[in-house]
Design an enzyme around this catalytic site. Structure first.
Site, PDB file in Angstrom:
ATOM      1  N   GLY A  19       0.820  -1.205   0.000  1.00 28.11           N
ATOM      2  CA  GLY A  19       0.000   0.000   0.000  1.00 28.11           C
ATOM      3  C   GLY A  19       0.855   1.256   0.000  1.00 28.11           C
ATOM      4  CB  THR A  44      -6.386  -0.201  -1.298  1.00 29.91           C
ATOM      5  OG1 THR A  44      -5.784  -0.623  -0.064  1.00 29.91           O
ATOM      6  CG2 THR A  44      -7.894  -0.131  -1.134  1.00 29.91           C
ATOM      7  N   GLY A  45      -3.677  -1.930  -2.392  1.00 29.93           N
ATOM      8  CA  GLY A  45      -2.245  -1.814  -2.712  1.00 29.93           C
ATOM      9  C   GLY A  45      -1.989  -2.127  -4.176  1.00 29.93           C
ATOM     10  CG  ASP A  65      -7.635 -11.247   3.290  1.00 28.28           C
ATOM     11  OD1 ASP A  65      -7.699 -10.892   4.486  1.00 28.28           O
ATOM     12  OD2 ASP A  65      -8.366 -10.780   2.402  1.00 28.28           O
ATOM     13  CG  LEU A  82       1.191  -0.073   7.967  1.00 26.93           C
ATOM     14  CD1 LEU A  82       2.051  -0.698   9.038  1.00 26.93           C
ATOM     15  CD2 LEU A  82       2.084   0.646   6.968  1.00 26.93           C
ATOM     16  CE1 TYR A 154      -9.115   2.614   8.353  1.00 30.51           C
ATOM     17  CE2 TYR A 154      -9.659   4.686   9.433  1.00 30.51           C
ATOM     18  CZ  TYR A 154      -8.718   3.841   8.848  1.00 30.51           C
ATOM     19  OH  TYR A 154      -7.402   4.229   8.774  1.00 30.51           O
ATOM     20  CE  LYS A 158      -7.035   0.756  10.802  1.00 30.57           C
ATOM     21  NZ  LYS A 158      -5.696   0.175  10.582  1.00 30.57           N
ATOM     22  CB  THR A 184       0.166   9.972   6.471  1.00 30.28           C
ATOM     23  OG1 THR A 184       0.224  10.091   7.893  1.00 30.28           O
ATOM     24  CG2 THR A 184       1.577   9.879   5.917  1.00 30.28           C
ATOM     25  NE  ARG A 195      -6.194   7.940   1.907  1.00 24.94           N
ATOM     26  CZ  ARG A 195      -5.253   7.153   2.422  1.00 24.94           C
ATOM     27  NH1 ARG A 195      -4.938   7.262   3.696  1.00 24.94           N
ATOM     28  NH2 ARG A 195      -4.626   6.271   1.675  1.00 24.94           N
TER      29      ARG A 195
HETATM   30  P1  NAD Z   1      -3.540   1.759   1.650  1.00 25.04           P
HETATM   31  O1  NAD Z   1      -4.939   1.430   1.324  1.00 25.04           O
HETATM   32  O2  NAD Z   1      -2.674   2.363   0.611  1.00 25.04           O
HETATM   33  O3  NAD Z   1      -2.776   0.481   2.187  1.00 25.04           O
HETATM   34  C1  NAD Z   1      -3.394  -0.587   2.833  1.00 25.04           C
HETATM   35  C2  NAD Z   1      -2.762  -1.875   2.317  1.00 25.04           C
HETATM   36  O4  NAD Z   1      -3.357  -2.992   3.010  1.00 25.04           O
HETATM   37  C3  NAD Z   1      -3.022  -2.106   0.821  1.00 25.04           C
HETATM   38  O5  NAD Z   1      -1.843  -2.525   0.196  1.00 25.04           O
HETATM   39  C4  NAD Z   1      -4.086  -3.187   0.807  1.00 25.04           C
HETATM   40  O6  NAD Z   1      -4.062  -3.962  -0.370  1.00 25.04           O
HETATM   41  C5  NAD Z   1      -3.728  -3.969   2.047  1.00 25.04           C
HETATM   42  N1  NAD Z   1      -4.855  -4.718   2.613  1.00 25.04           N
HETATM   43  C6  NAD Z   1      -6.106  -4.260   2.856  1.00 25.04           C
HETATM   44  N2  NAD Z   1      -6.845  -5.231   3.397  1.00 25.04           N
HETATM   45  C7  NAD Z   1      -6.041  -6.325   3.500  1.00 25.04           C
HETATM   46  C8  NAD Z   1      -6.230  -7.635   3.982  1.00 25.04           C
HETATM   47  N3  NAD Z   1      -7.421  -8.042   4.479  1.00 25.04           N
HETATM   48  N4  NAD Z   1      -5.191  -8.510   3.942  1.00 25.04           N
HETATM   49  C9  NAD Z   1      -3.994  -8.122   3.436  1.00 25.04           C
HETATM   50  N5  NAD Z   1      -3.762  -6.882   2.959  1.00 25.04           N
HETATM   51  C10 NAD Z   1      -4.778  -6.000   2.990  1.00 25.04           C
HETATM   52  O7  NAD Z   1      -3.598   2.706   2.945  1.00 25.04           O
HETATM   53  P2  NAD Z   1      -2.434   3.475   3.701  1.00 25.04           P
HETATM   54  O8  NAD Z   1      -2.742   4.915   3.658  1.00 25.04           O
HETATM   55  O9  NAD Z   1      -1.116   3.008   3.248  1.00 25.04           O
HETATM   56  O10 NAD Z   1      -2.696   2.992   5.196  1.00 25.04           O
HETATM   57  C11 NAD Z   1      -1.934   1.932   5.777  1.00 25.04           C
HETATM   58  C12 NAD Z   1      -2.399   1.713   7.210  1.00 25.04           C
HETATM   59  O11 NAD Z   1      -2.227   2.900   7.969  1.00 25.04           O
HETATM   60  C13 NAD Z   1      -3.861   1.314   7.341  1.00 25.04           C
HETATM   61  O12 NAD Z   1      -3.986   0.338   8.348  1.00 25.04           O
HETATM   62  C14 NAD Z   1      -4.538   2.593   7.782  1.00 25.04           C
HETATM   63  O13 NAD Z   1      -5.665   2.332   8.558  1.00 25.04           O
HETATM   64  C15 NAD Z   1      -3.432   3.266   8.585  1.00 25.04           C
HETATM   65  N6  NAD Z   1      -3.614   4.731   8.571  1.00 25.04           N
HETATM   66  C16 NAD Z   1      -3.265   5.465   7.486  1.00 25.04           C
HETATM   67  C17 NAD Z   1      -3.465   6.829   7.481  1.00 25.04           C
HETATM   68  C18 NAD Z   1      -3.077   7.693   6.312  1.00 25.04           C
HETATM   69  O14 NAD Z   1      -3.360   8.907   6.359  1.00 25.04           O
HETATM   70  N7  NAD Z   1      -2.436   7.188   5.288  1.00 25.04           N
HETATM   71  C19 NAD Z   1      -4.045   7.448   8.602  1.00 25.04           C
HETATM   72  C20 NAD Z   1      -4.415   6.661   9.686  1.00 25.04           C
HETATM   73  C21 NAD Z   1      -4.178   5.296   9.674  1.00 25.04           C
HETATM   74  N1  UDP Z   2     -12.584  16.136   1.264  1.00 28.78           N
HETATM   75  C1  UDP Z   2     -12.942  17.145   0.363  1.00 28.78           C
HETATM   76  N2  UDP Z   2     -12.811  16.881  -0.960  1.00 28.78           N
HETATM   77  C2  UDP Z   2     -12.342  15.699  -1.446  1.00 28.78           C
HETATM   78  C3  UDP Z   2     -11.964  14.688  -0.513  1.00 28.78           C
HETATM   79  C4  UDP Z   2     -12.108  14.951   0.833  1.00 28.78           C
HETATM   80  O1  UDP Z   2     -13.347  18.230   0.746  1.00 28.78           O
HETATM   81  O2  UDP Z   2     -12.228  15.548  -2.672  1.00 28.78           O
HETATM   82  C5  UDP Z   2     -12.677  16.452   2.708  1.00 28.78           C
HETATM   83  C6  UDP Z   2     -13.344  15.386   3.556  1.00 28.78           C
HETATM   84  O3  UDP Z   2     -14.747  15.569   3.595  1.00 28.78           O
HETATM   85  C7  UDP Z   2     -12.697  15.654   4.898  1.00 28.78           C
HETATM   86  C8  UDP Z   2     -11.275  16.108   4.539  1.00 28.78           C
HETATM   87  O4  UDP Z   2     -11.350  16.552   3.177  1.00 28.78           O
HETATM   88  O5  UDP Z   2     -13.345  16.705   5.571  1.00 28.78           O
HETATM   89  C9  UDP Z   2     -10.239  15.010   4.654  1.00 28.78           C
HETATM   90  O6  UDP Z   2     -10.735  13.897   3.970  1.00 28.78           O
HETATM   91  P1  UDP Z   2      -9.892  12.585   3.729  1.00 28.78           P
HETATM   92  O7  UDP Z   2     -10.802  11.591   3.078  1.00 28.78           O
HETATM   93  O8  UDP Z   2      -8.615  12.914   3.073  1.00 28.78           O
HETATM   94  O9  UDP Z   2      -9.483  12.101   5.197  1.00 28.78           O
HETATM   95  P2  UDP Z   2     -10.346  11.841   6.523  1.00 28.78           P
HETATM   96  O10 UDP Z   2     -11.712  12.402   6.379  1.00 28.78           O
HETATM   97  O11 UDP Z   2     -10.364  10.375   6.684  1.00 28.78           O
HETATM   98  O12 UDP Z   2      -9.590  12.568   7.555  1.00 28.78           O
END
Ligand code: NAD
Ligand code: UDP
Length: 327
Positions: A19, A44-45, A65, A82, A154, A158, A184, A195
């Site tokens: 991912g 999603t990866g 998985d 992750l 979600y 979590k 992030t 996002r």
């Molecule tokens: P992402 O969707 O890019 O990555 C998630 C990865 O997990 C993908 O590669 C997907 O294929 C894999 N995956 C999903 N379900 C699976 C399963 N059942 N078995 C095996 N693999 C599976 O998202 P990301 O932004 O890289 O986030 C990674 C982690 O960090 C997640 O757990 C997410 O909840 C956490 N997180 C991310 C953010 C952020 O802003 N990026 C914020 C808070 C928490």
């Molecule tokens: N958002 C937006 N336009 C977009 C995508 C998201 O205005 O095209 C808003 C969304 O409603 C939220 C904020 O941007 O208020 C951050 O959304 P994101 O999905 O990135 O992260 P999260 O809501 O999970 O923090």
């Protein structure tokens, strides 16, 4: 301490390693000499996220998985969990699957940590605070989550995963640490991730109007991916278990309108905004209190939003020709 020091070679499992965050983490861990097993279902990866790693002699991809863990025959020193879609449109597309990935997937990896005597870092989220009525969010704030809304698969998934982690820790079964990750962004986000940062950049590069949900006054705090990865590694490297969750995020707080303005300035040409209703339970304000991470790990983000956005825009401009945008 950065947590990125080269140490004795370790075998590390990164679940969700293909991912956005996971692929950067795999790259960093290979860079410090670890053997990396990347477990991913590719929900999603993407294969292209790890394409540059696949020929590395210490990298191994395990397609599978976390809900029905494949046999892993290697002795593990560390596990990062992750595995879970992180973008609201993606985690809501299969809400039951998301909940089970959080709960069953985490349970399976905790069992694996116990069996191997491995440390585990769990990727939790600022979403455990829900739509917070305390600001900024400290780890001792118990949150304000709607347990029946569309984000609950979600958020509550979590939260349940955190509960499992701390039960495993209290029972002495696994040396687990919990990172509460705040928004992030960076290179390797999918063009159709959905996002805000990727949406705005992809829209601006395509000359399309920028989509704002609600009136744009809601806030988020945006952390660049390299900072976040350093925080995860630092948490893993801690000798003493913090026995409490640790916020990881950039405390700089911006409205969504301010973010759109920054993207418009970086990608001139299209600055039209289109507004649509705020999704249900969308948090109004979010900013991490990171004093715990600063005290425990000596960690704080180094990349300011302007710099991180510039790097992300460059990456999308050069490489992203992904599928249609989710808006
Ligand atoms: P992402 O969707 O890019 O990555 C998630 C990865 O997990 C993908 O590669 C997907 O294929 C894999 N995956 C999903 N379900 C699976 C399963 N059942 N078995 C095996 N693999 C599976 O998202 P990301 O932004 O890289 O986030 C990674 C982690 O960090 C997640 O757990 C997410 O909840 C956490 N997180 C991310 C953010 C952020 O802003 N990026 C914020 C808070 C928490
Ligand atoms: N958002 C937006 N336009 C977009 C995508 C998201 O205005 O095209 C808003 C969304 O409603 C939220 C904020 O941007 O208020 C951050 O959304 P994101 O999905 O990135 O992260 P999260 O809501 O999970 O923090």
């Amino acid at each position: 301490m950065s947590g990125l020091e080269r140490t004795e070679p370790k075998t590390i499992l990164v679940a969700g390693g293909a991912g956005f965050l996971g692929s950067h983490l795999c790259e960093t861990l290979l860079g410090i000499g670890a053997k990396v097993l990347c477990l991913d279902s590719f929900q999603t990866g993407r294969r292209q996220n790890i394409a540059a790693l696949e020929n590395h002699p210490k990298f191994k991809l395990i397609e599978g998985d976390v809900r029905s863990l494949p046999m892993i025959n290697e002795r593990l020193d560390e596990i990062y969990n992750l595995a879970c879609p992180a973008s609201p449109p993606h985690y809501q597309a299969d809400p039951i699957g998301t909940m089970m990935t959080c709960v069953l997937g985490t349970k399976n990896l905790l069992y694996l940590a116990e069996a191997n005597g491995a440390r585990l870092v769990q990727a939790s989220t600022s979403e455990v605070y829900g739509d917070p009525d305390v600001h900024p969010q400290r780890e001792d704030y118990v949150g304000h989550v709607n347990c029946t809304g569309p984000r609950a698969c979600y958020d509550e998934g979590k939260r349940a995963a955190e509960a499992l982690c701390f039960d495993y820790l209290r029972l002495g079964k696994a040396n687990v640490r919990v990172a509460r990750i705040f928004n992030t962004y960076g290179p390797r986000m999918r063009a159709d991730d959905g996002r805000i940062v990727s949406n705005l950049i992809v829209q601006a590069l395509a000359g399309q109007a920028l989509t704002i949900y609600g009136d744009g006054t809601q806030t988020r705090s945006f952390c660049f991916v390299s900072d976040l990865v350093a925080g995860l590694c630092g948490l893993m490297a801690l000798q003493l278990n913090p026995e409490a969750p640790v916020n990881l995020g950039n405390p700089g707080e911006f409205t969504i309108a301010e973010l759109a303005e920054k993207v418009s300035q970086l990608i001139p040409g299209q600055s039209r905004l289109v507004y649509s209703p705020l999704p249900a339970d969308d948090p109004k304000r979010r900013r991490p209190d990171i004093s715990r991470a600063e005290e425990l790990i000596g960690w704080h983000p180094r990349i300011a939003l302007d710099e991180g956005l510039m790097r992300t825009v460059e990456w999308f401009a050069q490489t992203a020709k992904g599928p249609a945008l989710v808006a």
